[in-house]
Design an enzyme around this catalytic site. Structure first.
Site, PDB file in Angstrom:
ATOM      1  N   HIS A  84       0.843  -1.193   0.000  1.00 17.09           N
ATOM      2  CA  HIS A  84       0.000   0.000   0.000  1.00 17.09           C
ATOM      3  C   HIS A  84       0.873   1.235   0.000  1.00 17.09           C
ATOM      4  O   HIS A  84       1.935   1.237   0.625  1.00 17.09           O
ATOM      5  CB  HIS A  84      -0.923   0.013   1.230  1.00 17.09           C
ATOM      6  CG  HIS A  84      -2.084   0.910   1.050  1.00 17.09           C
ATOM      7  ND1 HIS A  84      -2.021   2.266   1.286  1.00 17.09           N
ATOM      8  CD2 HIS A  84      -3.349   0.657   0.632  1.00 17.09           C
ATOM      9  CE1 HIS A  84      -3.195   2.794   1.021  1.00 17.09           C
ATOM     10  NE2 HIS A  84      -4.022   1.856   0.621  1.00 17.09           N
ATOM     11  N   ASP A  90      -7.817  -5.611  -0.108  1.00 19.01           N
ATOM     12  CA  ASP A  90      -8.259  -6.537  -1.149  1.00 19.01           C
ATOM     13  C   ASP A  90      -7.871  -7.985  -0.881  1.00 19.01           C
ATOM     14  O   ASP A  90      -8.295  -8.877  -1.615  1.00 19.01           O
ATOM     15  CB  ASP A  90      -7.686  -6.105  -2.508  1.00 19.01           C
ATOM     16  CG  ASP A  90      -8.283  -4.784  -2.966  1.00 19.01           C
ATOM     17  OD1 ASP A  90      -9.505  -4.634  -2.830  1.00 19.01           O
ATOM     18  OD2 ASP A  90      -7.532  -3.908  -3.431  1.00 19.01           O
TER      19      ASP A  90
END
Ligand code: CMC
Length: 377
Positions: free
Chosen positions: A260, A314
């Site tokens: 991320h 996700d």
């Protein structure tokens, strides 16, 4: 004014916003100052959308009115359904969603975005109708009739109903609602930024949301949830997880659902979703994909040692939807169904002090080149 070039605008603020905040070092995500853990425990997706859009939790009567406004705007005009019938059934549901949302704007052509009353109803329609579009497309492409929404059903319950014509297990509804809360908003991500760039031209909200949907689709953003489940299926069994991770990293390939731009620790949403997986599987039986995912996370943790690459939102979400029998290619449209509230919250916030996005570039090309005639090249 010359500036250093930051690829991907990493670390460059693109807005001042009070909608949400991420502390990437501590792994904290807040919507309007309230932690997502708290919202999952105590709120609903629709209450959370109100919080995001209007900045505060609703009173009981405000919440009832909000829920009713949404419930009464879930229906689609038959022309939107007819339009979807013309799309190729093998097309990706994100493309169908983007096309239908762009077309919605032609039916509700409020071009004047300074009209706040009109903006309110645009936000209501978009939040209300996205699930109807996603469910309608899921059925139309199989040759089934669409199922009209039922006004008396809650947001998540109604989505399952429109998808399957059955009443979902209450636990599924609660878990799904939490998934929507967790996907509703996430500061200046790619799709929100895309929407804000479009919005800065004073384009209408349907165009704004359609452009955000386009940005969300890519595998580096929302499309990763679909890719994660494909990856876990490809791995197939738990004993192959470690060697798969080793091979991916040896070949400098990305592990989907990991990493991320902002989080340097495990994404708090991944932690909550993992908990939701366990709650779901305790009641509805285990999932082999989950067992494989745990092995992937363990081996990746060992190999990424020292590198801030951890599971993101996700990684576990698709495993939940898969267990609920939802088609893999609907995972990202479900992400969009939730994230539309964040997009709209940023849109409304930006409209108060709008400035056209028009960044600069660092020119890296040549100057004063001669034009060579065609027969001399
Ligand atoms: N697998 C393997 N290595 C990774 C991964 C990954 N998933 N993510 C980052 N890295 C490594 C990368 O190889 C690089 O290493 P090095 O410095 O040795 O070259 C370093 O970590 C920095 O990676 P980056 O790609 O430059 O970082 P970024 O901030 O530009 O990328 C990201 C963020 C999300 C695009 C990236 O982590 C990624 O591609 N992840 C896989 C796709 C994914 O799961 N996307 C969902 C993102 S979160 C939810 C959402 O936005 O929808």
């Amino acid at each position: 004014m010359p500036h250093d070039f930051m690829p991907g605008l990493a670390g460059i603020p693109a807005a001042k916003s009070a909608v949400s905040d991420v502390d990437g070092e501590r792994g904290v995500l807040e919507y309007r100052g309230i932690r997502v853990e708290e919202l999952c425990k105590r709120s609903s997706y629709l209450e959370t959308t109100y919080l995001l859009l209007f900045g505060h939790l609703p009173t009981r009567s405000a919440l009832e009115r909000w829920e009713q406004d949404i419930a009464l705007h879930r229906r689609l005009k038959y022309s939107i359904i007819d339009l979807m019938k013309c799309l190729p059934e093998q097309g990706h549901p994100m493309d169908a969603l983007q096309a239908a949302v762009a077309a919605l704007g032609m039916f509700y052509p409020g071009r004047n975005v300074t009209d706040m009353e009109n903006n309110y109803w645009s936000a209501v329609r978009l939040i209300a109708k996205l699930p109807t579009i996603v469910a309608a497309w899921a059925r139309l492409r199989r040759g089934d009739d669409t199922i009209a929404p039922r006004d008396e059903l809650g947001f998540s319950e109604n989505f399952f109903y429109m998808l399957t014509e059955t009443t979902a297990h209450p636990l599924w509804v609660d878990i799904f609602d939490d998934c929507l809360i967790l996907h509703a908003e996430h500061t200046m991500n790619a799709s929100t930024f895309t929407g804000l760039v479009t919005a800065s031209t004073l384009a209408d909200p349907y165009t704004v949301v359609a452009s955000s949907i386009g940005a969300l689709k890519g595998p580096l953003h929302g499309g990763a949830n679909e890719e994660v489940v494909e990856m876990l299926k490809k791995i197939g069994t738990e004993d192959r997880a470690a060697s798969y991770v080793e091979e991916q990293l040896r070949n400098k390939r990305k592990l989907m659902g990991f990493g991320h731009r902002v989080y340097k620790v495990k994404d708090p949403r991944a932690t909550i979703l993992q908990g939701l997986c366990e709650t779901l599987f305790q009641t509805c039986g285990t999932s082999q994909l989950y067992d494989i995912a745990l092995r992937v996370e363990r081996r990746a943790g060992e190999l990424f040692k020292g590198k801030a690459v951890h599971p993101n939102v996700d990684f576990y979400s698709g495993i939940i939807y898969e267990k609920m029998g939802i088609d893999t290619d609907l995972f990202t449209p479900i992400f969009a169904m939730a994230r539309v509230s964040g997009w709209l919250a940023h849109w409304l916030e930006q409209l108060r002090e709008n400035k056209l996005f028009r960044p600069d570039q660092i020119y890296a090309g040549e100057h004063d080149r001669p034009y060579v005639p065609l027969d001399q090249r």
